[in-house]
Scaffold this motif. Structure first.
Motif, PDB file in Angstrom:
ATOM      1  N   PRO A   1      59.428  44.968  72.752  1.00 28.83           N
ATOM      2  CA  PRO A   1      58.428  44.691  72.120  1.00 28.83           C
ATOM      3  C   PRO A   1      58.861  44.425  70.502  1.00 28.83           C
ATOM      4  O   PRO A   1      57.583  43.090  70.438  1.00 28.83           O
ATOM      5  N   TYR A   2      59.959  44.705  69.924  1.00 31.16           N
ATOM      6  CA  TYR A   2      60.253  43.249  68.921  1.00 31.16           C
ATOM      7  C   TYR A   2      60.396  42.131  69.095  1.00 31.16           C
ATOM      8  O   TYR A   2      59.783  41.411  68.254  1.00 31.16           O
ATOM      9  N   LEU A   3      61.179  41.586  70.314  1.00 30.15           N
ATOM     10  CA  LEU A   3      60.753  40.410  70.637  1.00 30.15           C
ATOM     11  C   LEU A   3      59.546  39.714  71.135  1.00 30.15           C
ATOM     12  O   LEU A   3      59.139  38.706  70.526  1.00 30.15           O
ATOM     13  N   ALA A   4      58.657  40.277  71.519  1.00 29.24           N
ATOM     14  CA  ALA A   4      57.371  40.006  72.229  1.00 29.24           C
ATOM     15  C   ALA A   4      57.147  39.997  70.673  1.00 29.24           C
ATOM     16  O   ALA A   4      55.589  38.979  70.315  1.00 29.24           O
ATOM     17  N   VAL A   5      57.188  40.930  69.223  1.00 27.42           N
ATOM     18  CA  VAL A   5      56.081  40.753  67.995  1.00 27.42           C
ATOM     19  C   VAL A   5      56.735  39.298  67.681  1.00 27.42           C
ATOM     20  O   VAL A   5      56.202  39.293  66.632  1.00 27.42           O
ATOM     21  N   ASN A   6      58.188  39.713  67.626  1.00 28.83           N
ATOM     22  CA  ASN A   6      58.360  37.940  67.132  1.00 28.83           C
ATOM     23  C   ASN A   6      58.182  37.193  67.751  1.00 28.83           C
ATOM     24  O   ASN A   6      57.443  36.393  67.229  1.00 28.83           O
ATOM     25  N   TYR A   7      57.801  36.458  69.168  1.00 30.05           N
ATOM     26  CA  TYR A   7      56.879  35.706  70.075  1.00 30.05           C
ATOM     27  C   TYR A   7      55.490  35.609  68.985  1.00 30.05           C
ATOM     28  O   TYR A   7      54.946  34.376  69.272  1.00 30.05           O
ATOM     29  N   MET A   8      54.535  36.348  68.968  1.00 33.38           N
ATOM     30  CA  MET A   8      53.440  36.622  68.839  1.00 33.38           C
ATOM     31  C   MET A   8      53.457  36.045  67.661  1.00 33.38           C
ATOM     32  O   MET A   8      52.391  35.579  66.652  1.00 33.38           O
ATOM     33  N   ASP A   9      53.882  36.564  66.136  1.00 29.44           N
ATOM     34  CA  ASP A   9      54.333  35.821  64.758  1.00 29.44           C
ATOM     35  C   ASP A   9      54.026  34.524  65.118  1.00 29.44           C
ATOM     36  O   ASP A   9      53.448  33.822  64.085  1.00 29.44           O
ATOM     37  N   ARG A  10      55.681  34.157  65.737  1.00 25.12           N
ATOM     38  CA  ARG A  10      55.681  32.458  65.558  1.00 25.12           C
ATOM     39  C   ARG A  10      54.679  32.062  66.175  1.00 25.12           C
ATOM     40  O   ARG A  10      53.640  30.791  65.834  1.00 25.12           O
ATOM     41  N   PHE A  11      53.553  32.629  66.958  1.00 29.18           N
ATOM     42  CA  PHE A  11      52.233  31.693  67.792  1.00 29.18           C
ATOM     43  C   PHE A  11      51.138  31.964  66.716  1.00 29.18           C
ATOM     44  O   PHE A  11      50.643  30.552  66.673  1.00 29.18           O
ATOM     45  N   ILE A  12      50.626  32.801  66.299  1.00 35.46           N
ATOM     46  CA  ILE A  12      49.375  33.092  65.845  1.00 35.46           C
ATOM     47  C   ILE A  12      49.593  31.987  64.891  1.00 35.46           C
ATOM     48  O   ILE A  12      48.380  31.775  64.229  1.00 35.46           O
ATOM     49  N   SER A  13      50.316  32.285  63.901  1.00 28.51           N
ATOM     50  CA  SER A  13      50.889  31.617  62.143  1.00 28.51           C
ATOM     51  C   SER A  13      51.188  30.175  63.108  1.00 28.51           C
ATOM     52  O   SER A  13      50.556  29.050  62.107  1.00 28.51           O
ATOM     53  N   LYS A  14      50.749  29.424  63.998  1.00 24.89           N
ATOM     54  CA  LYS A  14      51.193  28.028  63.753  1.00 24.89           C
ATOM     55  C   LYS A  14      49.383  27.901  65.319  1.00 24.89           C
ATOM     56  O   LYS A  14      48.875  26.487  65.275  1.00 24.89           O
ATOM     57  N   GLN A  15      49.088  28.745  65.980  1.00 27.83           N
ATOM     58  CA  GLN A  15      47.517  28.946  66.183  1.00 27.83           C
ATOM     59  C   GLN A  15      46.229  29.665  66.058  1.00 27.83           C
ATOM     60  O   GLN A  15      46.718  30.775  65.948  1.00 27.83           O
ATOM     61  N   GLU A  16      45.569  28.869  65.519  1.00 30.71           N
ATOM     62  CA  GLU A  16      44.496  29.757  65.151  1.00 30.71           C
ATOM     63  C   GLU A  16      43.573  30.837  66.492  1.00 30.71           C
ATOM     64  O   GLU A  16      43.539  29.983  67.171  1.00 30.71           O
TER      65      GLU A  16
END
Length: 305
Positions: A71-86
């Motif tokens: 889940p830690y890695l998943a949150v990293n992916y999510m943060d990076r994704f939603i920072s670039k995708q509205e």
């Protein structure tokens, strides 16, 4: 091959001399976009989206007994994704789809079995087919430029422990374990998104050493702050923020213990009990708020010995 978060650029156990500079040079590529924190602070929707997503990921960790690094890695992916995708508002199904897709990608990186059916019961409210999830995974991969071997604070822990030059090598494992706990907890708070992974790692180790090796702390502080790869001002800010997070957690735990050992006669009695404990165990800081006086060590004048 399973991805090891402590060795983001290599599959070997040891850190080669050319690996560490590459870690520092590449870490910004594995962070959310620079304006992400500003967007979070100015958008209640993005904050609530992130909080709910993290809550779902932590639920998945406990219900499926996942390695906490997944889940830690998943949150990293999510943060990076939603920072670039509205993320469009008014479509609650998107939250669960993003969570499932990030968790699926993280599980693949860790060579762990992932079953979509575990997250698609009737209580979930939304059912996604494999094709839909795969499409979302591709969107996430594209936003991340396919950089899936994330450089996180865990990538730097081994390096900074070596920088500390501990007198007793046996203390390195307890120090690492405590720093790991702190890093996991820090991911839940948006204020730590502004710090580079290396700064979070170094700060977490300092907080851990302040707790476990208080007599050696001044020396350990100087060892890390003198590292040429570390920004001392950012280290100071991150250390103080982590220290406050840990102290507040201890304070809340203390209040929970007190509330369990004594049953208030009324709401007023409970309020007075809390006020008395706060007065007895807190100290004022510059902004007038109160924080617990639990081994507090603000690093003002960080470079001094």
């Amino acid at each position: 091959m399973e991805f090891d978060l402590e060795n983001s650029l290599t599959s070997f156990e040891e850190h080669h001399s050319d690996t560490v500079p590459n870690l520092f040079a590449s870490e910004s590529d594995h962070m959310p976009s620079r304006n992400f924190l500003h967007c979070l602070k100015n958008s209640g929707f993005n904050v609530s989206f992130r909080q709910e997503a993290i809550s779902l990921l932590l639920q998945a960790q406990y219900s499926c007994n996942y390695d906490p690094f997944i889940p830690y890695l998943a949150v990293n992916y999510m943060d990076r994704f939603i920072s670039k995708q509205e993320i469009p508002q008014g479509k609650p199904w998107i939250l669960r789809l993003v969570v499932i897709s990030c968790l699926s990608l993280a599980a693949k990186m860790k060579n762990t079995h992932f079953s979509v059916s575990d997250f698609q019961g009737e209580e979930a409210g939304f059912i996604f087919d494999t094709q839909t999830i795969n499409r979302m995974e591709l969107l996430i991969l594209d936003a991340l430029n396919w950089r899936m071997r994330s450089i996180t604070p865990f990538s730097f822990v081994h390096f900074f422990i070596s920088v500390l030059e501990l007198k007793d090598p046996s203390s390195s494992q307890p120090l690492k374990d405590r720093a790991t706990e702190i890093i996991f907890k820090a991911q839940n708070e948006i204020k730590f998104l502004e710090f580079k992974p290396s700064i979070v790692a170094a700060s977490a180790l300092l907080v851990a050493s302040n707790e476990l090796l208080p007599l050696q702390f001044p020396f350990l502080k100087c060892s890390i702050s003198s590292c040429a790869l570390v920004n001392k001002e950012r280290l100071l800010n991150c250390f103080n923020a982590l220290q406050e997070m840990v102290e507040m957690e201890c304070y809340e735990s203390m209040l929970d213990t007190m509330s369990c050992t004594r049953t208030p006669l009324s709401v007023l009695d409970r309020h007075c009990t809390k006020s008395e404990s706060e007065t007895a165990s807190t100290t004022s800081i510059t902004d007038g708020s109160a924080v617990p006086e639990i081994k507090r060590r603000k690093l003002n004048g960080y470079g001094s010995k």
